[in-house]
Design a protein around this motif. Sequence first.
Motif, PDB file in Angstrom:
ATOM      1  N   THR A 252     -13.809  -9.617  -4.048  1.00 46.40           N
ATOM      2  CA  THR A 252     -12.210 -10.606  -3.308  1.00 46.40           C
ATOM      3  C   THR A 252     -11.172  -9.156  -3.875  1.00 46.40           C
ATOM      4  O   THR A 252     -11.465  -8.206  -4.208  1.00 46.40           O
ATOM      5  CB  THR A 252     -11.959 -11.632  -4.697  1.00 46.40           C
ATOM      6  OG1 THR A 252     -10.719 -11.636  -4.466  1.00 46.40           O
ATOM      7  CG2 THR A 252     -12.728 -10.458  -6.505  1.00 46.40           C
ATOM      8  N   SER A 254      -8.303  -7.778  -5.999  1.00 43.96           N
ATOM      9  CA  SER A 254      -8.446  -7.333  -7.371  1.00 43.96           C
ATOM     10  C   SER A 254      -7.317  -8.365  -8.285  1.00 43.96           C
ATOM     11  O   SER A 254      -8.064  -9.131  -9.099  1.00 43.96           O
ATOM     12  CB  SER A 254      -8.293  -6.069  -7.540  1.00 43.96           C
ATOM     13  OG  SER A 254      -9.345  -5.358  -7.306  1.00 43.96           O
ATOM     14  N   PHE A 257      -9.001 -11.760  -9.063  1.00 45.86           N
ATOM     15  CA  PHE A 257     -10.441 -11.882  -9.548  1.00 45.86           C
ATOM     16  C   PHE A 257     -10.840 -12.873 -10.698  1.00 45.86           C
ATOM     17  O   PHE A 257     -11.411 -13.235 -10.626  1.00 45.86           O
ATOM     18  CB  PHE A 257     -10.486 -10.605 -10.886  1.00 45.86           C
ATOM     19  CG  PHE A 257     -11.030  -9.554 -10.360  1.00 45.86           C
ATOM     20  CD1 PHE A 257     -11.954  -9.717 -10.067  1.00 45.86           C
ATOM     21  CD2 PHE A 257     -11.146  -8.580 -10.429  1.00 45.86           C
ATOM     22  CE1 PHE A 257     -13.712  -8.703  -9.266  1.00 45.86           C
ATOM     23  CE2 PHE A 257     -11.998  -7.225 -10.267  1.00 45.86           C
ATOM     24  CZ  PHE A 257     -12.840  -7.155  -9.201  1.00 45.86           C
ATOM     25  N   SER A 272     -15.172  -6.408  -5.879  1.00 43.14           N
ATOM     26  CA  SER A 272     -13.755  -6.564  -5.653  1.00 43.14           C
ATOM     27  C   SER A 272     -13.735  -5.280  -4.470  1.00 43.14           C
ATOM     28  O   SER A 272     -14.582  -4.350  -4.668  1.00 43.14           O
ATOM     29  CB  SER A 272     -12.190  -5.881  -6.565  1.00 43.14           C
ATOM     30  OG  SER A 272     -12.417  -5.492  -6.843  1.00 43.14           O
TER      31      SER A 272
END
Length: 402
Positions: A252, A254, A257, A272
């Motif tokens: 992902t 960050s 998150f 991430s």
Amino acid sequence: MASETSTFNQTPHSERLHIALFGRRNVGKSSLINALTGQQVAIVSDVPGTTTDPVVKAMEILPMGPCVLIDTAGFDDMGKVGDLRTERTREVIKQADIAILVTDGVSLSDESNWAGLLKQAGVPYVAVLNKVDLMETPPPALLDDIAKALGCEVIAVSAHRGDGLDLLRKTLAGMVPDNEKRSLTGNLAHAGDTVLLVMPQDSQAPKGRLILPQVQTLRDLLDKGCTAVCCTTDDIDRTLATLREAPQLIITDSQVFDIVEKKKPEATRLTSFSVLMAAYKGDINYFVESAPAIDRLTEQSRVLIAEACSHAPLAEDIGREKIPRMLRQRFGKGLEVDIVAGKDFPDALTGYDLVIHCGACMFNRRFMLQRVEQCRQQGVPMTNYGITIAHIKHILGKVSLP
């Protein structure tokens, strides 16, 4: 030429092998680059000092593959301007994966000093005795003297006739660092895995393109034989529902998150793009070890934020606005944050309580590791954007590290 963040049809400079040429003025560095590339890349002249600033050229050179060749000013340049040029030449050492010391064999004192600098920096290097077409036969004793003085292999070359170029290319290929073959996702993804990529499309990802870490991660997953599924943050639930089985890994942005961590299946690992870059470009162990330094900050602390990009700041820029805001909300508005971009980076860091670096997608790994070592030697904690955000949001322990 398209910028590194938007190109899809060529390898970015940061992912290329950096080969730098060093030598005194007029020993034929520019001629050698032109001979290696088969193009008129650098200006060639009999006038000493023709090359002033470093000249960078991206090329595909077999058997090395994608390379960046860096032609530097002569390290015997003189005067105030010459000193500035020499300093820029010295800075190139930080970027070089491999170095070529070019000499005509006339004098070796300067070359010996620069060989010492390369050795100290851990840069593998080879010497080239250039312009052998001007000699009837390169004396074996001269080649031995150069090898002893510079402490490396010596190759006799004629950039004009092409003598020795094949041997030089073969030698350079044998010097390619092992880290050039590293995987961005490391041991987090394997053949057959399904990997979900959560990629918010905001002002940081302008219309019509993906940011470079996203592009590189996709390519790495495809090379490994993974199934890559992409979605935006607001589409995570629907995307997960369409999958027959939970993905083995979610990568992902960050900044989201905490949102993704709450939505991910229990058995799915989470990381991430920035965390991947932390390991791929820098020293992730040092970054994680340095994360607790965030908790020791106060309103009187001073933090340095470093960006590899030198772009004009965009709205809600993560390094210039979001992370400083997170820190000040926690520690107070008086916390001082300095920001540097591109290749600007202070020599003295001891006035800082923490350095927070971006993912360094625009730098090659050697350049980034130079910065890490600089922080380590001066006793300054250093971490990166993704590690910082995960620590502040108290989920670093739940993040999978490559």
